[in-house]
Design an enzyme around this catalytic site. Structure first.
Site: not given
Ligand code: NOJ
Length: 724
Positions: A254
């Site tokens: 993530d």
């Molecule tokens: C953080 C989030 O937890 C995730 O779900 C997302 O895809 C990413 N940021 C990218 O925006």
């Protein structure tokens, strides 16, 4: 040459720095330093957050024409519930109990993404969530592993198509592996403790289904699970995901998940964080700032990371690029994007999806549907009545705002020529505490005290002048989603005061809720005759809501989450195990029933249905065999409508405590008045087996099972099945 052979041939020519580049992904957004130079030097293999085809081609030219090896970039984006055409939020899509429709919606989202140059969606979010305080409950399919698995597979099929590289589709990336939804207190990112049995029986099934459907990517989760950041968990990523589930795509961290191990006080520094994440099984690092994976060359040189492990990650990323056809067609046709993004069929589908996601929670004495024209003056009141952003919901970056139909606009269009429609927000909804994500979408300006007073008064005046009021309350999109956990489930802000003032006019009122979670409306229910849950319904949401309010379409969605009476009941879900006392009567609290306000699976209709007593074709399930349970559902009302027939099972005794009820199958049917249909569900050993913690394997306990067929988790039609 196979994709793997092609990737290996390329890897043989790569320097360590180029390898580290391939496994590094960066945000290309205006509020961060430019990435052009890094792309041209082959220091990045993937970019995210570029929704514009012209910019995608610019970056791609840097990679293809200027970097030494000319390896194209892979572009990722949060295509969660649409790109230009916005569909209902995933929790709303789940409420449709219609995987076929959800597949179509995600196929349309994929078409828009791919036409824009995006190759990969960070979706579906398949985290099971049983606590509505958690803001991200809106992004998933709710509390149930079976419904979650059906929705996960449908979304992967829709986004990705039959195989990676299907034209007009993108790579699907189910997330967040694993257990993110179990956040204690509903607090986003909080450490999670889960037993192996909960992991296997509750949180894993949607991922298994997504992988079976062919998902090409998985995103690892932020939080620590059982005392280890998920991003650093070899047992989760390498052993469980790859070893047991056989996942053969690439794993991405993530955003900043790799670096975060330092903030989490797990890794001593950035280099250690990079080593641990790669060794655990992450193949690509998503980062908001400088990539920790840029340290991989020195880690390899120091012998802290075997080069073969880095090569394996590079190979997985390159294979994805090869399968997507990027080496043959790195660029996107900018003219084609405009055509696909304007596709009327996608708007039509968004409307259908919104209509099918609506859940009629409450409808006393048939207060709904309203008759168009019966009221001459209709007031649409509430902070969400005419707010484009709050109609669309979270994870929306490049929607067609002008085209978005709010509830107020939908009603005005529906009643054009037959009634006068006034619209007043009454109050403003704002977060009490900033999220820290404001760079992605700054908050709206707060009203002054004088404005607030004037707006409230205007709403009351509009209510007094109306013959019918549609209140549109709930939570703003900034109050739902990531970093939007709630400590309370009451209607936020001054909405209760607005409701009181509107009800004091004694005019007829119906309530539409826009929200990403169940809200505490127990005290409101006796005061309003009808409540329609619309989630965040998307681009055509207001049209769908208006059509439902005025009876052009009959709501048939069902709750994908148990709806609590109050925040004190949370976490609450239907699939609990029995206690030693018969607790279904609701004796667990001294001050309130322990039953929910609305059960999982609940949802009313403007018509009524009868289910015939179900029958089993055989009373005994033989080893390796299957049985069929069937019932007949009849529309006994006067309008065409939809019912979702649901099958729940329960194991009477066995080698582990099993839930008192578990959904195992469902089918949504549309029936004209008087029409009936036979619904059949197949039950085999797999349906009734589970992962047993003592034996550490999936098994089937012989003995007696209860089966219930019905229209919510309170299903009452009962049968007994013996497993031989
Ligand atoms: C953080 C989030 O937890 C995730 O779900 C997302 O895809 C990413 N940021 C990218 O925006």
């Amino acid at each position: 040459m196979t994709a793997v052979e092609q990737a290996r041939a390329l890897i043989a020519r790569m320097t360590l720095a180029e390898k580290a580049g391939q496994v590094s992904q960066a945000f290309a957004v205006p509020f961060l330093p430019p990435v052009d130079q890094a792309v041209a030097e082959g220091r990045l293999g993937s970019l995210l957050f570029v929704p514009d085809p012209a910019r995608i081609n610019q970056y791609q030219r840097l990679a293809v024409e200027q970097s030494r090896l000319g390896i194209p970039l892979l572009f990722g984006f949060d295509v969660i519930h649409g790109l230009r055409t916005i569909f209902p939020v995933p929790l709303g899509l789940a409420a449709s109990f219609d995987p076929g429709l959800v597949e179509q919606a995600q196929a349309a989202a994929a078409a828009e993404a791919r036409a824009s140059g995006i190759h990969w969606a960070f979706a579906p979010m398949v985290d099971i969530a049983r606590d509505p305080r958690w803001g991200r409950i809106v992004e998933g399919a709710g509390e149930d592993p079976h419904l979650g698995s059906e929705m996960a597979a449908a979304q992967v099929r829709g986004l990705q198509g039959a195989a990676i590289g299907t034209p007009g589709r993108v790579i699907a990336g189910p997330k967040h592996f694993l257990g993110y939804g179990a956040a204690p207190g509903g607090r986003d990112y909080e450490p999670v403790s889960l037993s192996d049995a909960e992991i296997r029986n509750v949180y894993l099934p949607p991922f298994e289904a997504a992988i079976r459907a062919g998902a090409g990517n998985i995103m690892s989760a932020y939080m620590d699970i059982n005392q280890q950041p998920a991003v650093a968990s070899k047992s989760l990523l390498d052993d469980l995901l790859r070893g047991e589930l056989g996942f053969d795509g690439f794993v991405v961290s993530d955003a900043n998940g790799v670096q975060n191990q330092v903030a989490q006080h797990f890794a001593a520094d950035e280099a250690e964080a990079a080593a641990r994440a790669l060794l655990a099984g992450n193949d690509m690092e998503m980062a908001l700032g400088p990539n920790a994976f840029a340290r991989l060359p020195e880690l390899v040189e120091q012998g802290r990371v075997p080069e073969a492990v880095l090569d394996r990650a590079v190979e997985r990323v390159l294979v994805a690029k090869i399968r997507m056809g990027l080496f043959d067609h790195p660029y996107v046709d900018e003219g084609e994007a405009a055509r696909v993004l304007a596709e009327p069929a996608h708007r039509q589908l968004a409307q259908q999806a919104a209509e099918r996601s609506l859940v009629l929670l409450h409808n006393r004495e048939g207060a709904l549907p309203l008759t168009p024209g019966a009221a001459r003056r209709v007031a649409v009141i509430g902070p969400l009545a005419d707010s484009v952003a709050d109609t669309l919901g979270p994870w929306v970056f490049v929607p067609d705002k002008a085209e978005t139909v709010t509830v107020a606009r939908g009603i005005a269009e529906r009643l054009a020529g037959v009634a006068e429609v006034t619209v007043e927000p009454g109050v403003q909804l704002r977060r009490a505490i900033a999220s820290g994500l404001e760079a992605f979408g700054p908050p709206q300006r707060a009203w002054t005290d004088a404005e607030a007073e004037a707006r409230f008064a205007a709403a009351v005046t509009a209510a007094r002048a109306a013959d019918q009021i549609v209140l549109v309350l709930g939570e703003a999109q900034s109050q739902s989603g990531e970093r939007a956990s709630a400590s309370d489930l009451k209607l936020p802000g001054e909405q209760l005061a607005l409701l009181d003032a509107v009800l004091a006019t004694a005019k007829p009122v119906v309530l539409v809720l826009l929200a990403g979670r169940p809200l505490d409306i127990g005290a409101i229910l006796p005061r309003v005759p009808a409540v329609l849950m619309a989630w965040y319904p998307g681009t055509r949401g207001g049209t769908a809501v208006a059509r439902a309010l005025f009876g052009d379409v009959n709501p048939g969605g069902k709750l994908p989450v148990t709806w609590p009476r109050s925040v004190g009941q949370v976490p609450i879900h239907y699939a609990r195990s029995h206690t030693h006392t018969p607790d279904r009567a609701g004796s667990l609290y001294h001050d309130a029933p322990s039953t929910p306000l609305f059960s999982f699976g609940h949802g009313l209709s403007y018509t009524s249905f009868r289910l015939d007593p179900p029958v089993l074709d055989q009373p005994v399930l033989a080893p390796g065999g299957a049985v069929t349970v069937s019932t007949r559902v009849t529309n006994i009302g006067t309008l065409t409508g939809d019912e979702v027939v649901q099958l729940y099972v329960h194991q009477r005794a066995g080698r582990a405590m099993r839930p008192a009820r578990e959904l195992k199958a469902f089918q949504r049917v549309t029936l004209a008045p008087g029409e009936s249909r036979e619904v059949r569900f197949c039950i085999d050993g797999e349906t009734l087996s589970y992962w047993n913690a003592s034996e550490r394997r999936t098994l089937l306990d012989p003995g007696r099972f209860d089966l219930w067929i019905g229209t919510s988790a309170e299903a009452e039609l009962h049968l007994e099945l013996t497993v031989a």
